[in-house]
Write a protein that holds these residues in place. Structure first.
Motif, PDB file in Angstrom:
ATOM      1  N   LEU A  30      71.047  69.876  60.110  1.00 24.08           N
ATOM      2  CA  LEU A  30      69.794  70.202  59.432  1.00 24.08           C
ATOM      3  C   LEU A  30      69.411  71.647  59.714  1.00 24.08           C
ATOM      4  N   THR A  31      68.860  72.310  58.736  1.00 19.97           N
ATOM      5  CA  THR A  31      68.289  73.628  58.949  1.00 19.97           C
ATOM      6  C   THR A  31      66.798  73.463  59.219  1.00 19.97           C
ATOM      7  N   ALA A  32      66.193  74.493  59.789  1.00 21.13           N
ATOM      8  CA  ALA A  32      64.760  74.455  60.035  1.00 21.13           C
ATOM      9  C   ALA A  32      63.996  74.313  58.722  1.00 21.13           C
ATOM     10  N   THR A  33      64.483  74.979  57.691  1.00 25.11           N
ATOM     11  CA  THR A  33      63.833  74.882  56.384  1.00 25.11           C
ATOM     12  C   THR A  33      63.870  73.462  55.859  1.00 25.11           C
ATOM     13  N   ARG A  34      65.019  72.813  55.972  1.00 21.87           N
ATOM     14  CA  ARG A  34      65.154  71.435  55.506  1.00 21.87           C
ATOM     15  C   ARG A  34      64.244  70.503  56.299  1.00 21.87           C
ATOM     16  N   ILE A  35      64.149  70.695  57.593  1.00 19.66           N
ATOM     17  CA  ILE A  35      63.285  69.861  58.427  1.00 19.66           C
ATOM     18  C   ILE A  35      61.841  69.985  57.978  1.00 19.66           C
ATOM     19  N   GLY A  36      61.418  71.213  57.713  1.00 21.38           N
ATOM     20  CA  GLY A  36      60.058  71.423  57.245  1.00 21.38           C
ATOM     21  C   GLY A  36      59.796  70.760  55.909  1.00 21.38           C
ATOM     22  N   GLY A  40      57.254  67.820  56.323  1.00 20.76           N
ATOM     23  CA  GLY A  40      55.935  68.350  56.037  1.00 20.76           C
ATOM     24  C   GLY A  40      55.328  69.126  57.185  1.00 20.76           C
ATOM     25  N   ILE A  41      56.094  69.338  58.240  1.00 15.22           N
ATOM     26  CA  ILE A  41      55.617  70.105  59.396  1.00 15.22           C
ATOM     27  C   ILE A  41      55.706  71.591  59.064  1.00 15.22           C
ATOM     28  N   PRO A  42      54.685  72.392  59.390  1.00 11.27           N
ATOM     29  CA  PRO A  42      54.739  73.832  59.116  1.00 11.27           C
ATOM     30  C   PRO A  42      55.973  74.485  59.738  1.00 11.27           C
ATOM     31  N   GLN A  43      56.534  75.466  59.038  1.00 14.99           N
ATOM     32  CA  GLN A  43      57.789  76.078  59.468  1.00 14.99           C
ATOM     33  C   GLN A  43      57.705  76.673  60.869  1.00 14.99           C
ATOM     34  N   SER A  44      56.599  77.347  61.172  1.00 14.49           N
ATOM     35  CA  SER A  44      56.465  77.944  62.505  1.00 14.49           C
ATOM     36  C   SER A  44      56.485  76.873  63.586  1.00 14.49           C
TER      37      SER A  44
END
Length: 246
Positions: A30-36, A40-44
């Motif tokens: 998973l990438t951080a972008t995909r996780i977000g 629905g969790i903010p990217q930061s």
């Protein structure tokens, strides 16, 4: 920050950490972008959570994103060898599969997902999502209904809220869950996999608390006449596993 506010913040962080970990049970990388996007969790916040999970060994970095880390793998192996293989679940699933000729699985609720902790394939080839380690939304299908029907009301409400269900749909599901409790089994057809019929019955401990469900999956087109027989077998298997430590 007050003690109450800190407690709420800590609880929210813990929920989000668990939410991210559950995603790695469903996807290898998973990438951080995909996780977000999925959570629905903010990217930061996603990056902060991943930093914590990476530092603790639950997640590891890869060139193409993130994957389950060594600690997560150790947990899975410990569960498989130290817990699952010492229980009656595997042998009872194998018996159910032999008696029915169909796929049998044991499912547990994890957050807003239903996790398959063990499964035994039947004599038929069945294209089905119920394989060991796979997860599905705790929302539709026989397994989801059987699990939700026997979870505490607050837990059910949390699942409904997580999926953003409107009040009308919640009322429909609550009626279905009441029927599942009355019948001791939930059934569905093509709810997750097209052309697949399923029956699921709860396994309860000695205090009547939900442990998981026994689920049987069969081709809908070829097994219509055998469904009452399958339901009886599933309920018998669940009763055999209920009432103690498994």
């Amino acid at each position: 920050m007050s003690a109450g506010a800190r407690s709420r913040n800590d609880g929210r962080t813990a929920d989000r950490l668990l939410q991210v970990l559950l995603l790695f049970a469903r996807e290898e990388t998973l990438t951080a972008t995909r996780i977000g996007e999925v959570s629905g969790i903010p990217q930061s916040t996603v990056y902060r959570l991943l930093d914590r999970l990476t530092a603790s060994g639950f997640v590891r970095r890869r060139p193409d994103g993130y994957a389950a880390g060594p600690v997560a793998v150790q947990f899975a192996e410990r569960y498989r060898t130290g817990a699952l293989e010492r229980t009656a679940i595997g042998p009872r699933l194998a018996r159910l599969s032999r008696e029915s000729g169909e796929l049998a699985a044991f499912m547990v609720p994890v957050g807003t997902e239903a996790l398959c902790v063990d499964s035994v394939e039947g004599s038929r080839v069945l294209r089905c999502c119920y394989t060991r380690g796979a997860t599905q939304p705790l929302l539709r299908g026989a397994t989801a209904h059987a699990l939700l029907a026997h979870l505490p009301e607050a837990r059910r409400e949390a699942v409904y809220a997580a999926y953003g269900l409107p009040p009308g749909r919640v009322r429909e599901l609550e009626a279905e869950h009441a029927e599942a409790r009355r019948q001791g089994v939930a059934v569905s057809e093509s709810a997750l996999d097209q052309g697949v019929w399923g029956a699921s019955s709860p396994v309860l401990d000695a205090e009547g608390v939900l442990v998981g469900t026994v689920t049987l999956m069969a081709p809908a087109a070829h097994t219509a006449q055998r469904r009452p027989h399958y339901i009886r077998l599933v309920k018998e298997a669940a009763r055999d596993l209920s009432g103690g430590t498994i």
